[in-house]
Design an enzyme around this catalytic site. Structure first.
Site, PDB file in Angstrom:
ATOM      1  N   GLU A 163      10.630 107.934   7.506  1.00 21.57           N
ATOM      2  CA  GLU A 163      11.798 107.522   8.150  1.00 21.57           C
ATOM      3  C   GLU A 163      12.620 108.564   8.498  1.00 21.57           C
ATOM      4  OE1 GLU A 163      12.689 104.983  10.020  1.00 21.57           O
ATOM      5  OE2 GLU A 163      14.838 105.232  10.189  1.00 21.57           O
TER       6      GLU A 163
ATOM      7  N   GLU B  35      12.263 111.533  16.782  1.00 18.99           N
ATOM      8  CA  GLU B  35      12.892 110.820  17.850  1.00 18.99           C
ATOM      9  C   GLU B  35      13.984 111.562  18.525  1.00 18.99           C
ATOM     10  OE1 GLU B  35      13.747 107.168  15.491  1.00 18.99           O
ATOM     11  OE2 GLU B  35      12.961 106.380  17.242  1.00 18.99           O
TER      12      GLU B  35
ATOM     13  N   HIS C  82      -4.312 117.630  -0.935  1.00 14.66           N
ATOM     14  CA  HIS C  82      -5.505 117.139  -0.357  1.00 14.66           C
ATOM     15  C   HIS C  82      -5.236 117.328   1.198  1.00 14.66           C
ATOM     16  CE1 HIS C  82      -6.486 114.868  -3.806  1.00 14.66           C
ATOM     17  NE2 HIS C  82      -5.489 114.399  -3.891  1.00 14.66           N
TER      18      HIS C  82
ATOM     19  N   LYS D  35      12.864 110.089  12.644  1.00 15.25           N
ATOM     20  CA  LYS D  35      14.286 110.312  13.183  1.00 15.25           C
ATOM     21  C   LYS D  35      14.435 111.674  13.562  1.00 15.25           C
ATOM     22  CE  LYS D  35      15.886 106.794  13.223  1.00 15.25           C
ATOM     23  NZ  LYS D  35      15.333 105.836  12.540  1.00 15.25           N
TER      24      LYS D  35
ATOM     25  N   LYS E 119      15.100 101.303  23.535  1.00 16.71           N
ATOM     26  CA  LYS E 119      15.919 100.500  22.445  1.00 16.71           C
ATOM     27  C   LYS E 119      14.904  99.372  21.729  1.00 16.71           C
ATOM     28  CE  LYS E 119      18.631 100.010  19.020  1.00 16.71           C
ATOM     29  NZ  LYS E 119      18.398 100.946  17.712  1.00 16.71           N
TER      30      LYS E 119
ATOM     31  N   ARG F 212      19.349 100.333  26.056  1.00 15.65           N
ATOM     32  CA  ARG F 212      17.932  99.876  25.923  1.00 15.65           C
ATOM     33  C   ARG F 212      16.811 100.897  26.082  1.00 15.65           C
ATOM     34  NH1 ARG F 212      17.246  94.089  26.282  1.00 15.65           N
ATOM     35  NH2 ARG F 212      15.197  94.336  27.012  1.00 15.65           N
TER      36      ARG F 212
ATOM     37  N   ASN G 205      10.808  92.209  34.580  1.00 11.53           N
ATOM     38  CA  ASN G 205      10.528  92.808  33.107  1.00 11.53           C
ATOM     39  C   ASN G 205       9.417  92.340  32.672  1.00 11.53           C
ATOM     40  OD1 ASN G 205      13.029  94.093  33.165  1.00 11.53           O
ATOM     41  ND2 ASN G 205      13.807  93.044  31.309  1.00 11.53           N
ATOM     42  N   GLY G 206       8.283  93.211  32.294  1.00 10.02           N
ATOM     43  CA  GLY G 206       7.047  92.795  31.759  1.00 10.02           C
ATOM     44  C   GLY G 206       5.727  93.455  32.645  1.00 10.02           C
TER      45      GLY G 206
ATOM     46  N   TRP H 274      12.065 101.047  33.084  1.00 10.81           N
ATOM     47  CA  TRP H 274      11.459 102.017  32.062  1.00 10.81           C
ATOM     48  C   TRP H 274       9.978 102.088  32.709  1.00 10.81           C
ATOM     49  CZ3 TRP H 274       7.830 102.639  28.161  1.00 10.81           C
ATOM     50  CH2 TRP H 274       8.117 103.376  27.396  1.00 10.81           C
TER      51      TRP H 274
ATOM     52  N   CYS I 214      13.385  97.947  30.101  1.00 10.18           N
ATOM     53  CA  CYS I 214      13.837  97.540  31.347  1.00 10.18           C
ATOM     54  C   CYS I 214      15.000  96.401  31.193  1.00 10.18           C
ATOM     55  CB  CYS I 214      13.040  96.776  32.055  1.00 10.18           C
ATOM     56  SG  CYS I 214      11.383  97.751  32.577  1.00 10.18           S
TER      57      CYS I 214
HETATM   58  C1  F6R Z   1      13.349 104.118  15.405  1.00 11.50           C
HETATM   59  C2  F6R Z   1      13.478 102.721  16.328  1.00 11.50           C
HETATM   60  C3  F6R Z   1      11.947 102.263  16.617  1.00 11.50           C
HETATM   61  C4  F6R Z   1      12.107 100.707  16.355  1.00 11.50           C
HETATM   62  C5  F6R Z   1      10.911  99.927  16.723  1.00 11.50           C
HETATM   63  C6  F6R Z   1      10.784  98.548  16.266  1.00 11.50           C
HETATM   64  O1  F6R Z   1      14.517 104.685  15.576  1.00 11.50           O
HETATM   65  O2  F6R Z   1      14.511 102.449  16.838  1.00 11.50           O
HETATM   66  O3  F6R Z   1      10.978 102.726  15.675  1.00 11.50           O
HETATM   67  O4  F6R Z   1      12.370 100.671  14.913  1.00 11.50           O
HETATM   68  O5  F6R Z   1      10.597  99.988  17.824  1.00 11.50           O
HETATM   69  O6  F6R Z   1      12.168  98.050  16.950  1.00 11.50           O
HETATM   70  P1  F6R Z   1      12.608  96.600  16.319  1.00 11.50           P
HETATM   71  O7  F6R Z   1      13.163  96.886  14.978  1.00 11.50           O
HETATM   72  O8  F6R Z   1      13.913  96.274  17.347  1.00 11.50           O
HETATM   73  O9  F6R Z   1      11.289  95.640  16.220  1.00 11.50           O
END
Ligand code: F6R
Length: 607
Positions: A480, A487, A503, A484, A602, A27, A99-100, A73, A2
């Site tokens: 990672e 996501e 395993h 990606k 984000k 975000r 927010n919250g 959100w 949010c």
């Molecule tokens: C992956 C991604 C998320 C963030 C995670 C932590 O592409 O963006 O997995 O890495 O939410 O976010 P931060 O780094 O902002 O604490």
């Protein structure tokens, strides 16, 4: 997640609010709304979907020099127009954005309903305007203070009153709010991104602070009525452009920015001739470094993967026991905190609630935490008080790319500094320092010639399942890569260390199963070659990311992606690049919304 924007001043509020919401779009959100105070009334417009829908719905010629706006959100209640913010009391004369999460919303709702309040939404937020209305007898500040005494939970809350067209009230507890100071005008936002176009002078509200904001003044008190002391801070110059420039997506732009972003992270920090490094923000002497008994690095998602690389590097090179921990697990398992140990918290946004929760757990038990953070002035940076900024510049795409490589770079820089006080002789230290300084050039070299990514994508598109495989430092890289791909391309996949194949996961192999193997020329290479042979024998379509000139690895590949050679410790910084491009190209081929993937935010400011 949010986002909040508010404005009071001489301009028409609507364009400022809508521009602010646009800047917070990155975000992640699912609905948006705006409330304008004009001629003694509040006009609310809200809708589901993109800010673009709201812009079409709002009359941007409307007057009103004060307003608040929100991107939601969904947490409590579905994605519907009534659930979007702002929410109003029953008279429509008080509006809030929030927010919250309000933890005691059910009890409050029952009490308010018994008093005759009817609710227009399913949200927890809606209790707030009704509660404020019950305490309102002409003094907005007092009403908000009294209402908040009854509330348990987290909030970044902004309130406006139809009777007070010159006043915004903002309160913070666990969800960030920043006041932007203009000349004869003031702003409020959940994220300084919304403000940089208008001002660089800001005040970060602290937890339990309630501020009264007019066009010319900002006055705040603590929730208990005592004075709040705050300082005016200058937002650091934003590195890099916030526009897409020549690129079709922010993600691709940010992938290509990595030579510069890594360069900024290293600048002024590496001492190549001494084979050491200087991290001013860490505030630790060489003697302090020799006394660290262990290192624990907290993070979530991509930042956790960077933490894994960092922990492996620290333990492997500096011989200090080190581990990475998923912050959301760590905070609730009643961890033992050694006050002499060093804790680090890795976060791009600096606002991740779980990481912040982990930091608080360490601090409550007498430990110290250093932040490894991108966003300057963010809650995690300020809560840690010490640490290192990674200086990636704004990362707008939801999928993190350049922040990952800068987080890893910052952790390597710390590793060099730490190892130099313990295990690393001058010759090896100088070699590593020089290799670190060369990383931006090596990244550029790869990006100029990325190899047959599209050919690898052909194996992935339409696959029911894909597997990423790596050993040692390449295992977090495999994780990672898989994150990606999930996501942004929504392709089911997972990552395993090569040694785990027998395993269990090898059962998934059938003719054509795409396997992406990360095989730099390090001490795990031979074992990885065996693992690749095992999956190949079962018909897997192998995409192999290997060091340039490794003919054996190349010969096993259906698709071979050679990457430039670099110091073995630093290989994650190079081998992650083709994985970023692979997920980008796969999402593109599948027609997905690359910069704003479904269900993701984000900055994850709630648990
Ligand atoms: C992956 C991604 C998320 C963030 C995670 C932590 O592409 O963006 O997995 O890495 O939410 O976010 P931060 O780094 O902002 O604490």
């Amino acid at each position: 997640m949010c986002g909040i924007v508010g404005y009071v001043g001489p301009r028409k509020a609507t364009p400022v609010l809508l521009d602010g919401l646009r800047r917070l779009e990155y975000r992640g959100y699912d609905s948006a709304g705006v409330a304008l105070v004009d001629e003694g009334a509040i006009a609310v417009t809200k809708c589901v979907g993109r800010v673009g829908n709201l812009i079409e719905a709002v009359d941007d010629t409307a007057g009103g020099n004060l307003g608040i706006a929100h991107t939601r959100w969904a947490t409590h209640g579905g994605v519907t127009q009534p659930n979007a913010h702002p929410h109003c009391d029953m008279t429509g004369r008080i509006a809030v954005v929030h927010n919250g999460i309000i933890d005691n919303d059910e009890g409050l709702k029952a009490r308010l309903a018994a008093d005759g309040v009817t609710f227009a939404s399913e949200t927890d937020t809606e209790v707030l305007p009704h509660l404020i209305a019950r305490h309102y007898a002409g003094d907005p500040h007092e009403a908000v203070l009294k209402a908040l005494q009854e509330v348990r939970g987290t909030y970044g809350l902004v309130v406006v009153f139809a009777d007070h067209p010159d006043l915004i009230i903002a309160a913070r507890n666990g969800s960030p709010l920043v006041v932007g100071l203009g000349e004869g005008e003031n702003f409020i936002a959940s994220d300084s991104h919304a403000l940089v176009r208008y001002t660089r002078r800001v005040i970060y509200l602290e937890d339990r602070e309630v501020a009264c904001i007019t066009a010319t003044e900002v006055n705040s008190v603590q929730l208990d009525g005592s004075d709040a002391i705050h300082t005016v801070e200058e937002l650091e110059a934003i590195y890099g452009s916030e526009d897409k420039g020549e690129f079709p997506h922010y993600m691709l732009k940010e992938i290509h920015e990595q030579p510069e972003s890594i360069g900024r992270c290293l600048r002024g920090r590496i001492l190549p001739d001494l084979g050491s490094a200087r991290l001013g923000g860490f505030d630790m002497s060489p003697r302090d470094l020799t006394e660290i008994p262990r290192v624990t690095i907290l993070g979530c998602g991509t930042s956790y993967h960077a933490a894994m690389v960092g922990a492996m590097a620290i333990e492997g090179l500096a011989r200090v026991p080190a581990q990475a921990e998923i912050a959301s697990e760590f905070r609730y398992r009643n961890p033992v905190i050694d006050p002499k140990a060093l804790f680090m918290a890795v976060s791009q946004s600096g606002e991740t609630a779980d990481t912040l929760g982990g930091i608080k757990e360490v601090v409550t038990k007498g430990g110290r935490v250093m932040g490894v953070v991108n966003v300057v002035g963010s809650t995690i940076a300020r809560t840690c008080g010490a640490g290192v900024y990674i200086h990636s510049g704004p990362e707008v795409a939801v999928a993190s790319t350049k922040a990952f490589t800068s987080q890893v770079t910052a952790l390597y820089t710390f590793t060099l500094m730490l190892a130099r006080t313990r295990t690393l002789g001058p010759h090896d230290a100088v070699e590593l320092a020089r290799a670190l300084v060369s990383v931006p050039d090596v990244v550029s070299e790869y990006l100029a010639e990325p190899g047959p990514i599209e050919e690898a994508v052909r194996h992935l598109v339409g696959a029911r399942y894909a597997l990423f495989m790596g050993r040692g430092l390449s295992f977090p890289v495999a994780l990672e890569g898989a994150l990606k791909l999930k996501e942004i391309a929504y392709i089911p996949c997972e990552a395993y260390p090569g040694g785990e194949m027998k395993h269990g996961p090898i059962a998934m192999m059938e003719p054509g199963t795409p396997v992406i193997a990360i095989v730099p020329d390090d001490q795990h290479r031979e074992k990885m070659i065996s693992n690749m042979q095992e999956v190949r024998a079962r018909g897997a379509a192998l995409t192999v990311i290997h060091s340039r000139g490794d003919l054996k690895a190349q010969s096993l590949a259906s698709v071979s992606i050679p990457v430039p050679r670099i110091h073995t410790l630093l290989t994650p910084l190079i081998s992650v690049l083709p994985l970023q491009l692979l997920s980008y190209q796969a999402a593109l081929a599948l027609g997905k919304d690359i910069d704003r993937p479904r269900n993701l935010a984000k900055s994850v400011t709630v648990e």
